[in-house]
Design a protein around this motif. Structure first.
Motif, PDB file in Angstrom:
ATOM      1  N   GLY A 178      11.583 -60.489 -24.020  1.00 18.77           N
ATOM      2  CA  GLY A 178      10.934 -59.215 -24.290  1.00 18.77           C
ATOM      3  C   GLY A 178       9.492 -59.207 -23.828  1.00 18.77           C
ATOM      4  N   SER A 179       8.797 -60.317 -24.039  1.00 17.99           N
ATOM      5  CA  SER A 179       7.405 -60.424 -23.593  1.00 17.99           C
ATOM      6  C   SER A 179       7.327 -60.383 -22.068  1.00 17.99           C
ATOM      7  N   ALA A 180       8.290 -61.024 -21.412  1.00 18.24           N
ATOM      8  CA  ALA A 180       8.295 -61.042 -19.950  1.00 18.24           C
ATOM      9  C   ALA A 180       8.531 -59.650 -19.387  1.00 18.24           C
ATOM     10  N   VAL A 181       9.455 -58.905 -20.000  1.00 16.82           N
ATOM     11  CA  VAL A 181       9.718 -57.537 -19.545  1.00 16.82           C
ATOM     12  C   VAL A 181       8.489 -56.665 -19.761  1.00 16.82           C
ATOM     13  N   ALA A 182       7.838 -56.813 -20.915  1.00 16.94           N
ATOM     14  CA  ALA A 182       6.652 -56.013 -21.214  1.00 16.94           C
ATOM     15  C   ALA A 182       5.527 -56.287 -20.218  1.00 16.94           C
ATOM     16  N   ALA A 183       5.421 -57.536 -19.765  1.00 16.60           N
ATOM     17  CA  ALA A 183       4.342 -57.898 -18.846  1.00 16.60           C
ATOM     18  C   ALA A 183       4.614 -57.454 -17.416  1.00 16.60           C
ATOM     19  N   SER A 184       5.893 -57.252 -17.077  1.00 19.49           N
ATOM     20  CA  SER A 184       6.224 -56.970 -15.684  1.00 19.49           C
ATOM     21  C   SER A 184       6.772 -55.565 -15.456  1.00 19.49           C
ATOM     22  N   TRP A 185       6.813 -54.761 -16.504  1.00 16.18           N
ATOM     23  CA  TRP A 185       7.393 -53.416 -16.366  1.00 16.18           C
ATOM     24  C   TRP A 185       6.619 -52.488 -17.286  1.00 16.18           C
ATOM     25  N   GLN A 186       5.913 -51.521 -16.723  1.00 17.45           N
ATOM     26  CA  GLN A 186       5.063 -50.627 -17.509  1.00 17.45           C
ATOM     27  C   GLN A 186       5.477 -49.187 -17.254  1.00 17.45           C
ATOM     28  N   SER A 187       6.227 -48.652 -18.208  1.00 16.83           N
ATOM     29  CA  SER A 187       6.711 -47.277 -18.117  1.00 16.83           C
ATOM     30  C   SER A 187       7.367 -46.925 -19.435  1.00 16.83           C
ATOM     31  N   SER A 188       7.804 -45.661 -19.573  1.00 13.26           N
ATOM     32  CA  SER A 188       8.502 -45.276 -20.799  1.00 13.26           C
ATOM     33  C   SER A 188       9.838 -45.990 -20.915  1.00 13.26           C
ATOM     34  N   SER A 189      10.513 -46.189 -19.785  1.00 13.29           N
ATOM     35  CA  SER A 189      11.765 -46.945 -19.813  1.00 13.29           C
ATOM     36  C   SER A 189      11.523 -48.377 -20.256  1.00 13.29           C
ATOM     37  N   ALA A 190      10.422 -48.947 -19.789  1.00 16.64           N
ATOM     38  CA  ALA A 190      10.091 -50.319 -20.178  1.00 16.64           C
ATOM     39  C   ALA A 190       9.873 -50.403 -21.676  1.00 16.64           C
ATOM     40  N   ASP A 191       9.195 -49.408 -22.234  1.00 13.74           N
ATOM     41  CA  ASP A 191       8.953 -49.414 -23.674  1.00 13.74           C
ATOM     42  C   ASP A 191      10.267 -49.431 -24.452  1.00 13.74           C
ATOM     43  N   ARG A 192      11.221 -48.634 -23.984  1.00 13.64           N
ATOM     44  CA  ARG A 192      12.509 -48.586 -24.671  1.00 13.64           C
ATOM     45  C   ARG A 192      13.293 -49.879 -24.465  1.00 13.64           C
ATOM     46  N   ALA A 193      13.180 -50.437 -23.275  1.00 13.99           N
ATOM     47  CA  ALA A 193      13.861 -51.710 -23.019  1.00 13.99           C
ATOM     48  C   ALA A 193      13.297 -52.808 -23.912  1.00 13.99           C
ATOM     49  N   VAL A 194      11.975 -52.860 -24.008  1.00 12.39           N
ATOM     50  CA  VAL A 194      11.329 -53.875 -24.847  1.00 12.39           C
ATOM     51  C   VAL A 194      11.702 -53.660 -26.309  1.00 12.39           C
ATOM     52  N   SER A 195      11.804 -52.401 -26.737  1.00 13.37           N
ATOM     53  CA  SER A 195      12.190 -52.104 -28.113  1.00 13.37           C
ATOM     54  C   SER A 195      13.613 -52.595 -28.392  1.00 13.37           C
ATOM     55  N   THR A 196      14.499 -52.366 -27.439  1.00 13.58           N
ATOM     56  CA  THR A 196      15.880 -52.818 -27.608  1.00 13.58           C
ATOM     57  C   THR A 196      15.954 -54.334 -27.704  1.00 13.58           C
ATOM     58  N   VAL A 197      15.240 -55.019 -26.822  1.00 15.66           N
ATOM     59  CA  VAL A 197      15.225 -56.481 -26.862  1.00 15.66           C
ATOM     60  C   VAL A 197      14.623 -56.961 -28.183  1.00 15.66           C
ATOM     61  N   GLY A 198      13.606 -56.245 -28.670  1.00 18.93           N
ATOM     62  CA  GLY A 198      13.008 -56.607 -29.949  1.00 18.93           C
ATOM     63  C   GLY A 198      13.998 -56.481 -31.100  1.00 18.93           C
ATOM     64  N   GLN A 199      14.801 -55.422 -31.073  1.00 17.97           N
ATOM     65  CA  GLN A 199      15.828 -55.252 -32.094  1.00 17.97           C
ATOM     66  C   GLN A 199      16.843 -56.385 -32.032  1.00 17.97           C
ATOM     67  N   GLU A 200      17.219 -56.763 -30.828  1.00 13.01           N
ATOM     68  CA  GLU A 200      18.179 -57.860 -30.666  1.00 13.01           C
ATOM     69  C   GLU A 200      17.585 -59.186 -31.132  1.00 13.01           C
ATOM     70  N   THR A 201      16.293 -59.375 -30.886  1.00  8.47           N
ATOM     71  CA  THR A 201      15.615 -60.591 -31.349  1.00  8.47           C
ATOM     72  C   THR A 201      15.658 -60.680 -32.868  1.00  8.47           C
ATOM     73  N   LEU A 202      15.345 -59.568 -33.528  1.00  8.75           N
ATOM     74  CA  LEU A 202      15.372 -59.527 -34.990  1.00  8.75           C
ATOM     75  C   LEU A 202      16.782 -59.777 -35.505  1.00  8.75           C
ATOM     76  N   TRP A 203      17.772 -59.132 -34.880  1.00  8.81           N
ATOM     77  CA  TRP A 203      19.153 -59.312 -35.318  1.00  8.81           C
ATOM     78  C   TRP A 203      19.592 -60.775 -35.179  1.00  8.81           C
ATOM     79  N   LEU A 204      19.214 -61.417 -34.097  1.00 14.25           N
ATOM     80  CA  LEU A 204      19.575 -62.822 -33.901  1.00 14.25           C
ATOM     81  C   LEU A 204      18.994 -63.698 -35.011  1.00 14.25           C
ATOM     82  N   ARG A 205      17.736 -63.440 -35.368  1.00 11.27           N
ATOM     83  CA  ARG A 205      17.117 -64.234 -36.428  1.00 11.27           C
ATOM     84  C   ARG A 205      17.810 -63.983 -37.771  1.00 11.27           C
ATOM     85  N   GLN A 206      18.114 -62.723 -38.062  1.00 10.80           N
ATOM     86  CA  GLN A 206      18.769 -62.402 -39.328  1.00 10.80           C
ATOM     87  C   GLN A 206      20.204 -62.935 -39.363  1.00 10.80           C
ATOM     88  N   GLN A 207      20.878 -62.905 -38.219  1.00 12.43           N
ATOM     89  CA  GLN A 207      22.236 -63.449 -38.171  1.00 12.43           C
ATOM     90  C   GLN A 207      22.198 -64.965 -38.362  1.00 12.43           C
TER      91      GLN A 207
END
Length: 325
Positions: free
Chosen positions: A178-207
């Motif tokens: 997620g950090s890599a995508v945020a650093a290399s992609w700057q747009s509204s789509s990037a924001d949503r992509a980073v948000s999705t990856v962030g949700q998956e990161t949280l889910w992995l930790r909770q799982q």
């Protein structure tokens, strides 16, 4: 580097490929958990019920992990596809600027939030807890020694803990992507992509934490069984006491009633063994086993993980909104 589009397509594509690969690894965890068989330590109702609950929890966690893995893979594929769409859009724009085809340039990919359909079967339901002791104390002791003596529960605890460690490691890797995508992609789509990856990161930790709770419950159930075995009489003690009673009865009959005291002693020994066994059974049934945590809610509140599309051009030519510096 696609400077005009504010995206390093090579870096974004690499992150997408890594996410798709991670999805396969998470899927392997789900498959392993779903295939787990947990044999009961004993044949008594408490042992059977607790082993069944652990088995059902592992199967359910395997089911949800497999679904989450599919979503992670899909996200990776869409991020990779988005990088390709950006490259194509840039190539089309360059062609127009150099006097090439008069066709319209390919739009920058828009982001559409979608909840994936899931045809997977419903997770299994855990067995109901044992209602209490049934039968004689001797029957309980015989049943207690009729299983695998806790090996199945110990193996399940080790398996669940290994799955927890694997998902925790995947959570860290997902955060890095997620950090890599945020650093290399700057747009509204990037924001949503980073948000999705962030949700998956949280889910992995909770799982991961959910699997840890399964491991803890399985381990405690095994310990509780071992404590019951330690506190209850051994089956051989009942066998020996019954033999002594039968011998006393036979000797008393042959002697014309000279061994009534020996009969009473043997009967008293059997009563004491029965009482000790029933006490051990009651303590075993009442022993506290930690509750298994509720599986984490998937991102967006969906039964499976929410995904977004990064690879579909907008039909009206509109597209991403670059993020200004």
């Amino acid at each position: 580097m696609s400077k005009d589009l504010f995206v390093d397509t090579s870096s974004v594509a690499q992150s997408g490929v890594q996410a798709a690969a991670a999805g396969a690894e998470v899927g392997a965890v789900g498959a392993s958990a779903g295939a787990a068989v947990v044999s009961p330590p004993g044949a008594d109702t408490t042992s059977v019920s607790r082993a069944a609950n652990v088995a059902a929890a592992l199967a359910s966690a395997g089911w949800s992990t497999t679904n989450g893995a599919a979503a992670i893979t899909a996200t990776g594929q869409k991020v990779t596809s988005a990088a390709g769409s950006y490259e194509a859009a840039e190539a089309g724009n360059l062609s127009l600027l150099s006097g090439g085809s008069s066709g319209s340039a390919q739009a920058v990919p828009a982001v559409l939030s979608t909840a994936p359909t899931n045809a997977a079967p419903a997770p299994p339901t855990a067995a109901a807890p044992a209602s209490g002791p049934a039968g004689s104390g001797e029957l309980f002791v015989l049943s207690l020694h009729a299983g695998d003596r806790g090996a199945g529960l110990r193996a399940a605890a080790s398996r669940a803990q290994a799955h927890a460690a694997a998902l925790d490691e995947q959570s860290g890797a997902s955060q890095g992507r997620g950090s890599a995508v945020a650093a290399s992609w700057q747009s509204s789509s990037a924001d949503r992509a980073v948000s999705t990856v962030g949700q998956e990161t949280l889910w992995l930790r909770q799982q991961s934490e959910h699997f840890t709770s399964i491991a803890t419950a399985a381990s405690r159930a095994a310990t509780s069984y071992e404590e019951a075995v330690s506190s209850a009489p051994k089956p051989q003690e009942f066998t020996t006491a019954r033999q002594k009673l039968q011998q006393a009865i036979s000797a008393n009959a042959a002697s014309g009633g000279l061994y009534t005291a020996r009969i009473a002693e043997a009967q008293r020994e059997l009563v004491e063994l029965e009482t000790k066994a029933r006490t051990a059974e009651a303590q075993y049934v009442a022993a506290s086993v930690p509750d298994i945590s509720v599986p984490p809610t998937a991102p967006g509140g969906q039964p499976t993980m929410q995904n977004v599309d990064f690879d579909k051009p907008a039909p009206d030519g509109s597209g991403d909104t670059p993020v200004s510096d």
